[in-house]
Design an enzyme around this catalytic site. Structure first.
Site, PDB file in Angstrom:
ATOM      1  N   LYS A  81       1.058  -0.898  -0.103  1.00 26.53           N
ATOM      2  CA  LYS A  81       0.172  -0.187   0.193  1.00 26.53           C
ATOM      3  C   LYS A  81       1.195   1.138   0.382  1.00 26.53           C
ATOM      4  O   LYS A  81       1.979   1.298   0.591  1.00 26.53           O
ATOM      5  CB  LYS A  81      -1.041  -0.412   1.029  1.00 26.53           C
ATOM      6  CG  LYS A  81      -1.968   0.721   1.279  1.00 26.53           C
ATOM      7  CD  LYS A  81      -2.883   1.152   2.252  1.00 26.53           C
ATOM      8  CE  LYS A  81      -4.002   2.164   1.936  1.00 26.53           C
ATOM      9  NZ  LYS A  81      -4.801   2.145   3.635  1.00 26.53           N
ATOM     10  N   SER A 156      -9.593   2.183   2.676  1.00 19.82           N
ATOM     11  CA  SER A 156      -7.978   3.103   2.045  1.00 19.82           C
ATOM     12  C   SER A 156      -7.524   1.874   1.391  1.00 19.82           C
ATOM     13  O   SER A 156      -5.892   2.259   0.294  1.00 19.82           O
ATOM     14  CB  SER A 156      -7.862   4.185   2.554  1.00 19.82           C
ATOM     15  OG  SER A 156      -7.192   3.195   3.634  1.00 19.82           O
ATOM     16  N   SER A 180     -10.281  -0.162   6.605  1.00 19.73           N
ATOM     17  CA  SER A 180      -9.526  -0.040   5.481  1.00 19.73           C
ATOM     18  C   SER A 180      -9.356  -1.070   4.741  1.00 19.73           C
ATOM     19  O   SER A 180      -9.010  -1.011   3.582  1.00 19.73           O
ATOM     20  CB  SER A 180      -8.215   1.130   5.210  1.00 19.73           C
ATOM     21  OG  SER A 180      -9.234   2.093   5.731  1.00 19.73           O
TER      22      SER A 180
END
Length: 479
Positions: A81, A156, A180
């Site tokens: 990420k 996210s 997320s």
């Protein structure tokens, strides 16, 4: 054997590489080719690290040739990420402020993945600084679910979820401060686990205590429960620079094969307080029987969390705003002016949510702590009688970009986070996973499985038992 390594699980790739059926270079080349062919479809990747990946693959092949000990993920591609650091690779955090920032070292869990033999193939998309349960930013733009790229992938860790769901990569860990990991898992038809707070260390600087507000943790995202457990075994364990990290408790992979005959499961699609779309509810009510077929006991029970969903969300926002305002302070210490000259470089959503937000008073913050405590007590009461709680992950299916829902089945909701059922476990630090439960009009539905603190093995065991009875591996879109 499957013709392409891109369709093989992480665990399957690790075994095949050890057995000489695939070479690390062959696997990495196939993955990179697929990323370059298909990434425009979902916009899952922000950065693709072709040179680094091929260099690491060559080193992995040399280790095999020399008969060196191989780690559990030797030769397995992984995507990171874009909030987390990979040495020598840019970390944009989804912000124009950091569009060209290059990391000087690896985040601790990234270093552990590398030590286990994993090969980094790129960085996945995230909203600016990870703020949001959809994924869009001014560096890379929006990320869509592989099932309909015109719709959101969640956030996210939306890039991670989309990369997995489109078979671009077998492993893509994320982070979770309010859903997320679990929301992208739900919207992209993959498996995501937010482990107990502290299981995976998060070395945050300059504030080592930032993850307290609210509880935030990294977590595995994968296409199978086994893959997630395998990567969790690699990433887990205490770290001296994370005050919330905890020692590893056994091997998580072992829980994948464990029977669940003795588990007692409480089932509440809406937790008694959240709006859930009727079609999502029906899908979950059909899916939950898989636990019973696996031998577990399932009862319909609503937990008493002491507050309604709006009060819990208000407490979450109060605590999160404290953390977000601290982020602005950190940016100022780095020489930026997010409240002034650099304001126009921030995404309007970020400006509205953080820069223009009123800072909570200390009394408001502590009142939110009281709400948090009541939620904790309500969970403790429930888990005094049951091992797990099963609910919806989100009250809706993926929606078109920029069209956050304002109501569910006629009930008005807060459009940015009012449709997720994930925040309670960020207030309590408990483990919670999202597992693919079925589809509504061709769009994936996630089922959330939560357990007591440090009962991650129970969550994994139940997830794997569900997967054996309702496998989803052949459900991903293929074009």
């Amino acid at each position: 054997m499957v013709s392409s390594p891109t369709h093989v699980t992480a665990a399957g790739l690790a075994r095949a590489i050890r057995d000489g059926e695939y070479s690390p270079t062959e696997v990495v080349d196939a993955v990179l080719e697929r990323i370059h062919e298909r990434n425009d479809r979902t916009n899952a990747f922000v950065t693709v690290t072709d040179d680094l990946a091929r260099e690491m693959a060559a080193e992995a092949e040399h280790a095999i040739a020399e008969g060196e000990p191989l780690g559990p993920l030797h030769g397995v591609p992984v995507a990171i990420k874009d909030l987390d650091d990979v040495e020598g690779v840019r970390t944009t955090s989804g912000s124009l402020l950091f569009e060209d920032r290059v990391a000087e070292s690896d985040s601790p869990f990234v270093a552990r993945l590398k030590d286990a033999g994993a090969i980094v193939v790129g960085k996945t998309n995230t909203p600016e600084f990870g703020l949001g349960v959809t994924t869009d930013n001014r560096v890379a733009g929006p990320t869509g679910t592989p099932f309909d790229p015109a719709r959101v992938s969640g956030g996210s860790s939306g890039g991670a979820g989309a990369a997995l769901g489109d078979r671009l990569v077998p492993l893509a860990p994320g982070s979770d401060a309010g859903g997320s990991v679990r929301v992208p898992a739900s919207f992209c038809g993959v498996y995501g686990l937010k482990p107990t707070q502290g299981v995976i260390p998060n070395v945050s600087r300059p504030n080592a205590y930032a993850s307290h507000t609210p509880f935030s943790t990294n977590g595995p995202l994968a296409r199978t429960v086994e893959d997630a457990a395998l990567s969790l075994d690699v990433m887990a364990g205490a770290h001296p620079r994370d005050p919330f990290s905890v020692p590893k408790r056994g091997e998580y992979r072992a829980a994948v094969d464990r029977p669940i005959d003795e588990l007692e499961i409480a089932f509440s699609p809406d937790m008694g307080i959240y709006p859930v779309d009727s079609a999502v509810r029906e899908t979950l009510e059909d899916a939950v029987s898989a636990f019973e077929r696996a031998g577990a006991t399932v009862d319909a029970v609503d937990p008493d969390l002491g507050h309604d969903n709006e009060e819990i969300l208000d407490a979450y926002y109060t605590m999160a705003t404290v953390r977000w305002q601290s982020l602005l302070d950190n940016l100022e210490e780095e020489g930026f002016d997010p409240r002034g000259d650099d304001r126009d470089r921030l995404r309007p959503y970020f400006v509205d949510l953080v820069t223009d937000a009123d800072e909570p008073t200390t009394r408001e913050y502590k009142r939110a702590d009281v709400v948090r405590t009541r939620v904790l007590d309500g969970m403790a009461d429930l888990f005094g009688e049951y091992d797990l709680l099963v609910t919806a992950t989100a009250g809706t299916t993926p929606f078109p970009h920029g069209e956050e829902p304002e109501e569910i089945d006629g009930v008005e909701i807060e459009p940015y986070r009012g449709w997720v059922l994930t925040q309670p476990y960020n207030l309590t630090g408990q483990p919670a996973a999202s597992i693919p439960a079925g589809f509504v009009d061709g769009l994936p539905v996630g089922m959330q499985i939560a357990g007591e603190r440090h009962a991650d093995d129970d969550v994994i065991a139940a997830s794997a038992a569900f997967e054996r009875r309702r496998p989803w591996h052949d459900e991903y879109p293929e074009r």
